[in-house]
Design a protein around this motif. Structure first.
Motif, PDB file in Angstrom:
ATOM      1  N   PHE A  50      18.280 -24.130 -50.191  1.00  0.00           N
ATOM      2  CA  PHE A  50      17.695 -24.280 -48.855  1.00  0.00           C
ATOM      3  C   PHE A  50      18.024 -23.049 -48.016  1.00  0.00           C
ATOM      4  CE2 PHE A  50      18.154 -28.611 -50.375  1.00  0.00           C
ATOM      5  CZ  PHE A  50      16.952 -29.181 -50.017  1.00  0.00           C
ATOM      6  N   ASP A  51      17.000 -22.520 -47.310  1.00  0.00           N
ATOM      7  CA  ASP A  51      17.216 -21.317 -46.506  1.00  0.00           C
ATOM      8  C   ASP A  51      17.877 -21.666 -45.171  1.00  0.00           C
ATOM      9  OD1 ASP A  51      15.255 -22.484 -44.986  1.00  0.00           O
ATOM     10  OD2 ASP A  51      13.700 -21.029 -45.462  1.00  0.00           O
ATOM     11  N   GLY A  52      17.985 -20.650 -44.310  1.00  0.00           N
ATOM     12  CA  GLY A  52      18.703 -20.814 -43.057  1.00  0.00           C
ATOM     13  C   GLY A  52      18.123 -21.857 -42.122  1.00  0.00           C
ATOM     14  N   ARG A  53      16.838 -22.183 -42.264  1.00  0.00           N
ATOM     15  CA  ARG A  53      16.251 -23.216 -41.410  1.00  0.00           C
ATOM     16  C   ARG A  53      16.790 -24.606 -41.737  1.00  0.00           C
ATOM     17  NH1 ARG A  53      12.081 -19.467 -41.896  1.00  0.00           N
ATOM     18  NH2 ARG A  53      11.062 -18.921 -39.929  1.00  0.00           N
ATOM     19  N   ARG A  54      17.371 -24.762 -42.888  1.00  0.00           N
ATOM     20  CA  ARG A  54      17.936 -26.053 -43.288  1.00  0.00           C
ATOM     21  C   ARG A  54      19.455 -25.966 -43.454  1.00  0.00           C
ATOM     22  NH1 ARG A  54      14.051 -27.190 -41.346  1.00  0.00           N
ATOM     23  NH2 ARG A  54      12.236 -28.327 -42.144  1.00  0.00           N
ATOM     24  N   VAL A  55      20.034 -24.902 -42.884  1.00  0.00           N
ATOM     25  CA  VAL A  55      21.493 -24.735 -42.925  1.00  0.00           C
ATOM     26  C   VAL A  55      21.967 -24.410 -41.509  1.00  0.00           C
ATOM     27  CG1 VAL A  55      23.434 -23.431 -43.869  1.00  0.00           C
ATOM     28  CG2 VAL A  55      21.430 -23.900 -45.299  1.00  0.00           C
ATOM     29  N   PRO A  56      22.418 -25.379 -40.739  1.00  0.00           N
ATOM     30  CA  PRO A  56      22.915 -25.091 -39.386  1.00  0.00           C
ATOM     31  C   PRO A  56      24.223 -24.312 -39.425  1.00  0.00           C
ATOM     32  CG  PRO A  56      23.294 -27.390 -39.948  1.00  0.00           C
ATOM     33  CD  PRO A  56      22.473 -26.815 -41.060  1.00  0.00           C
ATOM     34  N   VAL A  57      24.318 -23.326 -38.560  1.00  0.00           N
ATOM     35  CA  VAL A  57      25.516 -22.498 -38.444  1.00  0.00           C
ATOM     36  C   VAL A  57      26.056 -22.644 -37.025  1.00  0.00           C
ATOM     37  CG1 VAL A  57      26.438 -20.156 -38.546  1.00  0.00           C
ATOM     38  CG2 VAL A  57      24.697 -20.877 -40.190  1.00  0.00           C
ATOM     39  N   TYR A  58      27.362 -22.852 -36.927  1.00  0.00           N
ATOM     40  CA  TYR A  58      27.998 -23.081 -35.626  1.00  0.00           C
ATOM     41  C   TYR A  58      29.110 -22.071 -35.402  1.00  0.00           C
ATOM     42  CZ  TYR A  58      25.633 -27.608 -35.493  1.00  0.00           C
ATOM     43  OH  TYR A  58      24.686 -28.593 -35.480  1.00  0.00           O
ATOM     44  N   ILE A  59      29.228 -21.634 -34.150  1.00  0.00           N
ATOM     45  CA  ILE A  59      30.346 -20.798 -33.720  1.00  0.00           C
ATOM     46  C   ILE A  59      31.089 -21.562 -32.639  1.00  0.00           C
ATOM     47  CG2 ILE A  59      31.057 -18.607 -32.689  1.00  0.00           C
ATOM     48  CD1 ILE A  59      28.533 -17.354 -33.771  1.00  0.00           C
ATOM     49  N   ALA A 117      15.383 -20.916 -37.071  1.00  0.00           N
ATOM     50  CA  ALA A 117      15.635 -19.714 -37.871  1.00  0.00           C
ATOM     51  C   ALA A 117      17.032 -19.192 -37.589  1.00  0.00           C
ATOM     52  CB  ALA A 117      14.589 -18.655 -37.556  1.00  0.00           C
ATOM     53  N   LEU A 118      17.551 -18.412 -38.533  1.00  0.00           N
ATOM     54  CA  LEU A 118      18.940 -17.967 -38.451  1.00  0.00           C
ATOM     55  C   LEU A 118      18.993 -16.448 -38.536  1.00  0.00           C
ATOM     56  CD1 LEU A 118      21.864 -19.009 -38.335  1.00  0.00           C
ATOM     57  CD2 LEU A 118      21.845 -19.117 -40.824  1.00  0.00           C
ATOM     58  N   TYR A 119      19.662 -15.808 -37.570  1.00  0.00           N
ATOM     59  CA  TYR A 119      19.761 -14.355 -37.529  1.00  0.00           C
ATOM     60  C   TYR A 119      21.229 -13.954 -37.388  1.00  0.00           C
ATOM     61  CZ  TYR A 119      14.794 -14.827 -36.473  1.00  0.00           C
ATOM     62  OH  TYR A 119      13.466 -15.175 -36.514  1.00  0.00           O
ATOM     63  N   PHE A 120      21.667 -13.048 -38.259  1.00  0.00           N
ATOM     64  CA  PHE A 120      23.016 -12.490 -38.175  1.00  0.00           C
ATOM     65  C   PHE A 120      23.003 -11.026 -37.766  1.00  0.00           C
ATOM     66  CE2 PHE A 120      23.421 -15.982 -41.212  1.00  0.00           C
ATOM     67  CZ  PHE A 120      24.556 -16.628 -40.744  1.00  0.00           C
ATOM     68  N   VAL A 121      21.812 -10.441 -37.633  1.00  0.00           N
ATOM     69  CA  VAL A 121      21.712  -9.006 -37.418  1.00  0.00           C
ATOM     70  C   VAL A 121      22.328  -8.574 -36.091  1.00  0.00           C
ATOM     71  CG1 VAL A 121      19.428  -9.148 -36.345  1.00  0.00           C
ATOM     72  CG2 VAL A 121      20.118  -7.056 -37.545  1.00  0.00           C
ATOM     73  N   ASP A 122      22.298  -9.459 -35.082  1.00  0.00           N
ATOM     74  CA  ASP A 122      22.884  -9.101 -33.793  1.00  0.00           C
ATOM     75  C   ASP A 122      24.323  -9.593 -33.660  1.00  0.00           C
ATOM     76  OD1 ASP A 122      22.143 -11.711 -33.825  1.00  0.00           O
ATOM     77  OD2 ASP A 122      21.086 -11.686 -31.905  1.00  0.00           O
ATOM     78  N   LEU A 123      24.977  -9.857 -34.804  1.00  0.00           N
ATOM     79  CA  LEU A 123      26.398 -10.205 -34.824  1.00  0.00           C
ATOM     80  C   LEU A 123      27.150  -9.232 -35.725  1.00  0.00           C
ATOM     81  CD1 LEU A 123      26.242 -14.093 -35.169  1.00  0.00           C
ATOM     82  CD2 LEU A 123      26.798 -12.796 -33.114  1.00  0.00           C
ATOM     83  N   PRO A 124      27.051  -7.939 -35.461  1.00  0.00           N
ATOM     84  CA  PRO A 124      27.728  -6.977 -36.338  1.00  0.00           C
ATOM     85  C   PRO A 124      29.252  -7.090 -36.218  1.00  0.00           C
ATOM     86  CG  PRO A 124      26.867  -5.877 -34.389  1.00  0.00           C
ATOM     87  CD  PRO A 124      26.349  -7.284 -34.353  1.00  0.00           C
ATOM     88  N   TYR A 180      25.725 -32.602 -37.732  1.00  0.00           N
ATOM     89  CA  TYR A 180      24.906 -31.404 -37.883  1.00  0.00           C
ATOM     90  C   TYR A 180      23.410 -31.675 -37.758  1.00  0.00           C
ATOM     91  CZ  TYR A 180      29.270 -29.408 -39.527  1.00  0.00           C
ATOM     92  OH  TYR A 180      30.574 -28.986 -39.617  1.00  0.00           O
ATOM     93  N   GLY A 181      23.008 -32.922 -37.622  1.00  0.00           N
ATOM     94  CA  GLY A 181      21.607 -33.232 -37.408  1.00  0.00           C
ATOM     95  C   GLY A 181      20.829 -33.413 -38.698  1.00  0.00           C
ATOM     96  N   ASP A 182      19.561 -33.802 -38.523  1.00  0.00           N
ATOM     97  CA  ASP A 182      18.737 -34.120 -39.695  1.00  0.00           C
ATOM     98  C   ASP A 182      18.195 -32.880 -40.390  1.00  0.00           C
ATOM     99  OD1 ASP A 182      17.046 -33.292 -37.750  1.00  0.00           O
ATOM    100  OD2 ASP A 182      15.823 -35.103 -37.676  1.00  0.00           O
ATOM    101  N   ALA A 183      18.458 -31.673 -39.849  1.00  0.00           N
ATOM    102  CA  ALA A 183      17.977 -30.456 -40.495  1.00  0.00           C
ATOM    103  C   ALA A 183      18.978 -29.900 -41.504  1.00  0.00           C
ATOM    104  CB  ALA A 183      17.681 -29.393 -39.439  1.00  0.00           C
ATOM    105  N   ALA A 184      20.153 -30.485 -41.611  1.00  0.00           N
ATOM    106  CA  ALA A 184      21.209 -29.962 -42.483  1.00  0.00           C
ATOM    107  C   ALA A 184      21.032 -30.495 -43.905  1.00  0.00           C
ATOM    108  CB  ALA A 184      22.578 -30.324 -41.926  1.00  0.00           C
ATOM    109  N   PHE A 185      19.956 -30.062 -44.573  1.00  0.00           N
ATOM    110  CA  PHE A 185      19.726 -30.495 -45.955  1.00  0.00           C
ATOM    111  C   PHE A 185      20.587 -29.691 -46.923  1.00  0.00           C
ATOM    112  CE2 PHE A 185      15.704 -31.895 -44.008  1.00  0.00           C
ATOM    113  CZ  PHE A 185      15.712 -33.208 -44.431  1.00  0.00           C
ATOM    114  N   GLY A 186      20.616 -28.382 -46.723  1.00  0.00           N
ATOM    115  CA  GLY A 186      21.356 -27.545 -47.663  1.00  0.00           C
ATOM    116  C   GLY A 186      22.851 -27.619 -47.470  1.00  0.00           C
ATOM    117  N   GLY A 187      23.296 -27.710 -46.232  1.00  0.00           N
ATOM    118  CA  GLY A 187      24.719 -27.718 -45.921  1.00  0.00           C
ATOM    119  C   GLY A 187      24.932 -27.253 -44.493  1.00  0.00           C
ATOM    120  N   ALA A 188      26.110 -26.759 -44.198  1.00  0.00           N
ATOM    121  CA  ALA A 188      26.427 -26.305 -42.856  1.00  0.00           C
ATOM    122  C   ALA A 188      27.550 -25.275 -42.926  1.00  0.00           C
ATOM    123  CB  ALA A 188      26.840 -27.482 -41.965  1.00  0.00           C
TER     124      ALA A 188
END
Length: 330
Positions: free
Chosen positions: A170-179, A191-198, A218-226
């Motif tokens: 599962f791509d980033g749309r199905r993997v929630p990332v939290y800070i 969508a998930l972007y890391f480019v502006d977190l150098p 993590y909600g119903d979008a967390a199919f792949g993981g978190a």
């Protein structure tokens, strides 16, 4: 003559009633420890005509059934009940009620982090020591590429630039990332972007990767993981650092995708007044492994916190302006 005597007796009884009413009347006022009136206090006793409550000013009045000492109880939610013995001759009283703290069972607030042998979900935790051992340049997906069931890649072929991750396909749309519990995914399309977190890994204390459907937090979008990242806690000691790195990819006898990184960081440690301040500036460049896939970015990180006996307050600010080539477009 008999009627005249009966009339005189009735007049005498009637004239005595006001005096009897005044003798049995008891008025008073109920306040708290700060002398503020308490309304709706219940005033009750077996020696008064009826149970009453105080008004908005804390005042009350009751009629005693007999001119004799009487015990009156004052009660209100949030205050310790109080019983006062009132003398027969007293006609006014002042009552002070003390606030009452009701003991409750302890409440434990937990974040959405898995615990070994307790949480029924496969996960991996990368602590600070592991991050320092593995990380030198790049973005978060490249740091996590050795995690089981996780696949990381980038448009430029190196560690910097637009990079992505997948968990169990599962791509980033199905993997929630939290800070620190705050979602990093875009709220519109997830969508998930890391480019502006150098160079963000330098400010992370630990990362936990949960694989598969797990905590409903993590909600119903967390199919792949978190992925849950926690930034470094308040700096306890004073420090200053300056680093410079240079390298690239070897291809035969030549070097491609030159990379450089310069960083300066500081921390005041815990000051006498409980405040702590830390910051970091980073400038990094990557030529990319692919042709025309360079990346040039700068990162700023600032953390201000205060440590009190029962509470820690922290403010974290991070920004990463950058320029990249159009490697993402082919």
């Amino acid at each position: 003559m008999i009627y005249a005597r009966m009339f005189l007796a009735l007049v005498m009884v009637a004239s005595a009633c006001p005096d009897l009413y005044a003798a049995n009347l008891l008025v008073g006022r109920v306040v708290d420890d700060h002398q503020q009136p308490i309304s709706h206090v219940t005033v009750q006793s077996s020696r008064v005509e009826r149970t009453v409550q105080t008004d908005e000013t804390g005042a009350f009045r009751v009629i005693r059934t007999a001119v004799e000492p009487v015990a009156i109880t004052f009660s209100h939610a949030g205050y310790i009940p109080r019983t006062i013995r009132v003398d027969a001759a007293a006609d006014t009283i002042a009552v002070v009620l003390t606030e009452q703290i009701y003991p409750m069972e302890g409440i434990t607030v937990t974040a959405g982090r898995a615990v070994e042998k307790q949480t029924p979900v496969p996960f991996a935790t990368i602590d600070r020591a592991e991050i320092q051992r593995q990380y030198d340049f790049g973005e978060i997906p490249a740091l996590l590429e050795t995690t089981p069931n996780l696949y990381a890649y980038s448009d430029a072929g190196g560690g910097a630039g637009y990079s992505y991750l997948k968990i169990r396909g599962f791509d980033g749309r199905r993997v929630p990332v939290y800070i620190n519990g705050i979602p990093l995914n875009d709220p519109e399309d997830h969508a998930l972007y890391f480019v502006d977190l150098p160079d963000f890994a330098e400010t992370v204390d630990n990362i936990q990767v949960q694989r598969g459907v797990g905590n409903s937090l993590y909600g119903d979008a967390a199919f792949g993981g978190a992925v849950n990242m926690l930034t470094s806690p308040l700096a306890q000691t004073r420090r200053f650092s300056a680093e410079f790195g240079y390298g690239g990819f070897l291809q035969g006898d030549s070097t491609v995708g030159l990379m450089r990184k310069t960083s300066v960081g500081f921390a005041t440690g815990l000051l006498d007044n409980g405040w702590s301040l830390s910051g970091r500036w980073v400038d990094q460049y990557s030529g990319g492994y692919r042709e025309e896939s360079w990346y040039d970015g700068t990162a700023y990180y600032l953390s201000v916190g205060r440590m009190d006996p029962k509470m820690i307050t922290a403010f974290n600010a991070y920004t990463g302006p950058m320029r990249t080539h159009a490697a993402w477009d082919g």
